[in-house]
Design an enzyme around this catalytic site. Structure first.
Site, short mmCIF file in Angstrom:
data_model
loop_
_atom_site.label_atom_id
_atom_site.label_comp_id
_atom_site.label_asym_id
_atom_site.label_seq_id
_atom_site.Cartn_x
_atom_site.Cartn_y
_atom_site.Cartn_z
N ARG A 97 0.82 -1.21 0.00
CA ARG A 97 0.00 0.00 0.00
C ARG A 97 0.86 1.27 0.00
O ARG A 97 0.55 2.25 0.65
CB ARG A 97 -0.94 0.05 1.21
CG ARG A 97 -1.97 -1.05 1.26
CD ARG A 97 -2.97 -0.93 0.12
NE ARG A 97 -4.07 -1.85 0.28
CZ ARG A 97 -4.05 -3.13 -0.09
NH1 ARG A 97 -2.96 -3.65 -0.64
NH2 ARG A 97 -5.11 -3.89 0.09
N GLU A 111 -4.38 3.93 6.60
CA GLU A 111 -4.00 3.70 5.21
C GLU A 111 -4.58 4.79 4.29
O GLU A 111 -4.00 5.12 3.26
CB GLU A 111 -4.52 2.31 4.80
CG GLU A 111 -3.86 1.73 3.59
CD GLU A 111 -4.71 1.95 2.36
OE1 GLU A 111 -4.16 2.41 1.36
OE2 GLU A 111 -5.91 1.70 2.42
N SER A 164 -10.25 -0.54 3.24
CA SER A 164 -9.51 -0.71 4.49
C SER A 164 -9.06 0.66 5.01
O SER A 164 -8.38 1.39 4.29
CB SER A 164 -8.27 -1.55 4.27
OG SER A 164 -8.62 -2.81 3.78
N1 EPU Z 1 -10.74 -10.66 10.08
C1 EPU Z 1 -11.46 -10.71 11.26
N2 EPU Z 1 -12.46 -9.81 11.45
C2 EPU Z 1 -12.77 -8.87 10.52
C3 EPU Z 1 -12.03 -8.80 9.33
C4 EPU Z 1 -11.02 -9.72 9.13
O1 EPU Z 1 -11.21 -11.55 12.12
O2 EPU Z 1 -13.70 -8.11 10.76
C5 EPU Z 1 -9.69 -11.68 9.84
C6 EPU Z 1 -10.22 -12.71 8.83
O3 EPU Z 1 -10.88 -13.75 9.45
C7 EPU Z 1 -8.95 -13.19 8.19
C8 EPU Z 1 -8.04 -11.98 8.23
O4 EPU Z 1 -8.59 -11.09 9.20
O5 EPU Z 1 -8.34 -14.19 8.96
C9 EPU Z 1 -7.88 -11.30 6.89
O6 EPU Z 1 -9.14 -10.79 6.45
P1 EPU Z 1 -9.43 -10.48 4.90
O7 EPU Z 1 -9.11 -11.66 4.07
O8 EPU Z 1 -10.79 -9.90 4.81
O9 EPU Z 1 -8.34 -9.43 4.49
P2 EPU Z 1 -7.73 -8.15 5.25
O10 EPU Z 1 -6.33 -8.45 5.63
O11 EPU Z 1 -8.66 -7.69 6.30
C10 EPU Z 1 -6.66 -7.13 3.07
C11 EPU Z 1 -6.65 -5.83 2.34
C12 EPU Z 1 -7.95 -5.63 1.55
C13 EPU Z 1 -8.06 -6.77 0.55
C14 EPU Z 1 -8.05 -8.10 1.33
C15 EPU Z 1 -8.02 -9.30 0.41
C16 EPU Z 1 -5.24 -4.32 3.62
C17 EPU Z 1 -5.18 -3.13 4.51
N3 EPU Z 1 -6.46 -4.73 3.27
O12 EPU Z 1 -7.70 -7.07 4.04
O13 EPU Z 1 -7.83 -4.43 0.81
O14 EPU Z 1 -9.25 -6.67 -0.21
O15 EPU Z 1 -6.84 -8.19 2.14
O16 EPU Z 1 -6.78 -9.39 -0.22
O17 EPU Z 1 -4.20 -4.88 3.27
C18 EPU Z 1 -8.28 -2.08 0.79
O18 EPU Z 1 -7.06 -1.89 0.75
O19 EPU Z 1 -9.08 -1.12 0.78
C19 EPU Z 1 -8.80 -3.45 0.87
C20 EPU Z 1 -10.10 -3.69 1.00
#
Ligand code: EPU
Length: 337
Positions: free
Chosen positions: A162, A333, A237
């Protein structure tokens, strides 16, 4: 060029924050952009394209340039790949769909990300195991103070998680006008290892997916977890996923054996901010019109009339709780204006 005065920016930012621009102009060509910049080299500008990665906390008292330069061009075609450019004002998701419909692979995992093409390199957009930098060749950008055009190669952009040179060394110095990608025409390298994609493909009964299948799976996942900015204001995010030391992580794991993590290297671990926020009890909570999304705690939302300051205050509350509980500093972010 039509300069509008006291213009509401509510429609121009995906958070749907209602602040006013003292002056606003829609820029539809590179020539018009250069003319504007050179007319008054000392004038300050504020650039807004898709407005999908910003939180507006105050009225803007400088000229707001809404970059709406559109157009897609094939630069060069080879047997297995294609070099294709999109102007900054193209809607990102429409561009991804255009490429998929033409049979060009590489962007399918980045389906349905809000915003315009021109902003994509700034934060090196990424999702489901793919980042913009994986297909990015170069971008053209106009230097704000001189009006000169520069070309930034993939290496020049210093892409990170990012992050890019446009958020660091040359922050606020350039306006990106065009982005060029190298995409595959056949033998596509699909990235379906991300658990949620695998599951969605399985659910849809697909065993040998096409780029369109992957795009549809991503759309399905995003629609099930992330709020549509046309319905509920948000900027995706709000925080970055924090990276902590192995020692720090081991201490946390003793108290929270279920903590999810991604190993970065032998010293560092990335933990999902969404999990930390959910554990701290914020998921689905709402203060007035500012809230934490009920399905993805990493996304802060504006239910209707929240101000940028209210959203920012909520983010500070979250940061402070995460610091107290996990000794982790959550980094925002989204660009705070
Ligand atoms: N999780 C929770 N509770 C929540 C959300 C997530 O426990 O409310 C846990 C999930 O269970 C999982 C882990 O966190 O184990 C990861 O969750 P998720 O796959 O939804 O991805 P993320 O790490 O929360 C990142 C990016 C997203 C992108 C997704 C998929 C960042 C800051 N965010 O989110 O990007 O779509 O991975 O690759 O890196 C964005 O940048 O605007 C964005 C949406």
């Amino acid at each position: 060029m039509n300069i509008e005065h006291n213009k509401s920016l509510k429609e121009y930012n995906t958070f749907g924050i209602d602040v006013t621009a003292s002056e606003f102009v829609k820029v539809t060509s590179e020539t018009a952009l250069k003319d504007l910049l050179l007319k008054d080299p000392k004038k300050r500008f504020f650039i807004i394209s898709g407005g999908s990665n910003m939180l507006l906390t105050k009225d803007i008292d400088t000229l707001v340039l809404h970059i709406a330069i559109t157009g897609i061009t094939v630069v060069e075609e080879f047997k297995d790949s294609i070099i294709i450019s999109a102007n900054a004002g193209e809607n990102w998701h429409d561009f991804v769909l255009y490429c998929i419909n033409q049979g060009y692979g590489g962007l399918e995992n980045l389906s349905l990300i809000p915003g315009y093409v021109g902003s994509a390199p700034i934060q090196n957009i990424g999702a489901y195991g793919v980042e913009l930098k994986d297909t990015f060749v170069s971008c053209e950008a106009i230097h704000i103070s001189s009006g000169e055009k520069h070309i930034f190669s993939n290496k020049d952009c210093k892409f990170g998680y990012r992050n890019s040179i446009f958020k660091s060394d040359v922050k606020d110095e350039f306006i990106i006008t065009k982005v060029t990608f190298k995409l595959s025409k056949n033998n596509h390298i699909l990235n379906t290892s991300y658990g949620a994609i695998e599951n969605a493909l399985k659910e849809n009964g697909i065993t040998s997916p096409t780029i369109k299948d992957v795009s549809e799976a991503v759309i399905q996942i995003r629609q099930s977890k992330l709020p549509d900015p046309n319905e509920i204001g948000n900027s995706g995010s709000f925080f970055k996923n924090p990276v902590i030391s192995i020692d720090h992580f081991s201490r946390l794991q003793k108290t929270y054996p279920d903590i999810p993590f991604y190993k970065i290297d032998n010293q560092t671990i990335k933990v999902p901010a969404g999990w930390l926020i959910e554990q701290s009890g914020f998921k689905g909570k709402r203060w007035g019109d500012a809230g934490v999304h009920e399905k993805q705690a990493l996304v802060l939302v504006n239910y209707n009339n929240a101000t940028g300051v209210e959203i920012l205050d909520l983010s500070k509350k979250i940061q402070s709780k995460i610091k107290d509980r996990f000794d982790i500093n959550l980094e925002i972010e989204v660009n705070i204006i």
